[in-house]
Design a protein around this motif. Structure first.
Motif, PDB file in Angstrom:
ATOM      1  N   ALA A 155       0.838  -1.204   0.000  1.00  8.57           N
ATOM      2  CA  ALA A 155       0.000   0.000   0.000  1.00  8.57           C
ATOM      3  C   ALA A 155       0.875   1.257   0.000  1.00  8.57           C
ATOM      4  N   GLU A 156       1.915   1.199   0.827  1.00 10.06           N
ATOM      5  CA  GLU A 156       2.839   2.341   0.891  1.00 10.06           C
ATOM      6  C   GLU A 156       3.510   2.566  -0.462  1.00 10.06           C
TER       7      GLU A 156
ATOM      8  N   CYS B 259       2.321   1.774  -3.333  1.00 14.23           N
ATOM      9  CA  CYS B 259       1.335   2.343  -4.264  1.00 14.23           C
ATOM     10  C   CYS B 259       1.184   3.841  -4.049  1.00 14.23           C
ATOM     11  N   GLU B 260       1.093   4.232  -2.779  1.00 17.77           N
ATOM     12  CA  GLU B 260       0.905   5.651  -2.448  1.00 17.77           C
ATOM     13  C   GLU B 260       2.086   6.489  -2.936  1.00 17.77           C
ATOM     14  N   LYS B 261       3.300   5.910  -2.807  1.00 16.51           N
ATOM     15  CA  LYS B 261       4.487   6.713  -3.108  1.00 16.51           C
ATOM     16  C   LYS B 261       4.873   6.697  -4.577  1.00 16.51           C
TER      17      LYS B 261
ATOM     18  N   ASN C 193      -0.730   8.023  -8.225  1.00 10.86           N
ATOM     19  CA  ASN C 193      -0.731   9.376  -7.671  1.00 10.86           C
ATOM     20  C   ASN C 193      -2.083   9.554  -6.993  1.00 10.86           C
ATOM     21  N   PRO C 194      -2.122   9.501  -5.660  1.00  7.40           N
ATOM     22  CA  PRO C 194      -3.405   9.451  -4.944  1.00  7.40           C
ATOM     23  C   PRO C 194      -4.302  10.667  -5.190  1.00  7.40           C
TER      24      PRO C 194
ATOM     25  N   ASP D  88      -7.031   6.032  -8.077  1.00  3.89           N
ATOM     26  CA  ASP D  88      -7.303   5.048  -7.036  1.00  3.89           C
ATOM     27  C   ASP D  88      -6.543   3.773  -7.369  1.00  3.89           C
ATOM     28  N   TYR D  89      -6.176   3.015  -6.350  1.00  7.78           N
ATOM     29  CA  TYR D  89      -5.514   1.744  -6.630  1.00  7.78           C
ATOM     30  C   TYR D  89      -6.169   0.635  -5.827  1.00  7.78           C
TER      31      TYR D  89
END
Lengths: 74, 221
Positions: A54-55, A57-59, A63-64, A68-69
């Motif tokens: 998750a981290e 994906c966020e980084k 691009n949040p 969405d992922y």
């Protein structure tokens, strides 16, 4: 190693011109009744520590602000 | 005033950026993306191009380069940073500027001269560019549609962080509220999609791009 698949899509409410272009092309090919097409990305990977996905994906992967992922462990 | 101009694999406008810094009365040198060395530099230009092939998302990989770590430190210390086109995308991905750049609304790569209007920026680096001042600058990009959530845009307008807007009829990428360029809150980091570094010589039709380099260098000096 665990395998995972990350699906990344444009956030709801953000105009997705690629999805619109696909949607507009479909009737010309005889595919009626298809709507709300959204085009995103798919990333497959293998990770030692799936808890950190998750981290990751966020980084990097998403691009949040605009995407969405969804993480699917395989 | 001495500018550093970053060079990533895939950058393509760094030479014009160097030239623009110099014809605007400053000095400049290139900074390779693997270098953290900004010694002797007062400011940094993050130029246009396709850093790291624009893989994943434009600017997404470049933001992790050693040079960008150094740029973040320079920005935090109040030094001027100018991101142009891909450089704007990099600065947004790095969180140094608000918002993001999305695929042009018509999905086509745009290459044309556009008119920008000074948007009444509160940045001291843009003093001298009056609200409504018209600048003719070339734009060339496939992913230049500026986006930020409505409440963020309201905040940017309230704090004077919108630096430039496209003039009526010139917003061909579909940017929200015609936004062409924004600054950070302190005003020392500016990003814009059109290319002021390509508009510094009468030979190419406009010298309006110099106004931006000159304004930033004047305040930094």
């Amino acid at each position: 190693m665990s395998r995972a698949r990350v699906l990344i899509r444009p956030k709801e409410g953000i105009l997705d011109p690629q999805g619109k272009a696909v949607e507009r092309a479909l009737p010309a090919l005889g595919f009626e009744g298809v709507e709300h097409v959204r085009v995103g990305r798919m990333v497959e990977l293998e990770a030692d520590d799936p808890a950190r996905l998750a981290e990751l994906c966020e980084k990097l992967l998403a691009n949040p602000l605009i995407e969405d992922y969804e993480i699917q462990t395989l | 005033m001495k500018w550093g101009v970053l060079q990533f694999p895939g950058s393509c406008d760094e030479r014009d950026a160097l030239n623009a810094c110099e014809v605007s009365g400053a000095q400049a040198r290139l900074v390779w993306h693997e270098s953290r060395d900004l010694d002797g530099l007062d400011g940094v230009v993050v130029p246009g191009g396709f850093s790291y092939g624009d893989y994943l998302r434009a600017g997404a990989i470049a933001r992790f380069s050693p040079a960008m770590e150094a740029v973040a430190e320079l920005a935090a210390g109040g030094g001027p940073v100018l991101g142009i086109c891909n450089g704007f995308q990099v600065l947004c991905e790095a969180g140094l500027l608000p918002g993001a750049l999305l695929r042009n609304v018509e999905l086509r790569f745009i290459c044309r001269q556009v008119d920008l209007l000074g948007a009444g920026s509160s940045s001291p680096y843009l003093e001298g560019i009056a609200p409504g001042e018209r600048l003719s600058i070339p734009a060339k990009h496939g992913e230049g549609r500026y986006y930020a959530p409505e409440e963020t845009l309201d905040g940017l307008e309230a704090t004077g962080q919108i630096a430039f807007r496209y003039a009526t009829g010139h917003n061909s990428n579909g940017s929200v509220r015609d936004v062409a360029g924004v600054t950070n809150k302190a005003g020392n980091v500016l990003g814009l999609m059109p290319h002021p570094e390509h508009a510094v010589d009468p030979l190419t039709g406009s010298t309006d791009g110099r106004r931006i380099f000159e304004a930033m260098a004047r305040f930094a000096a």
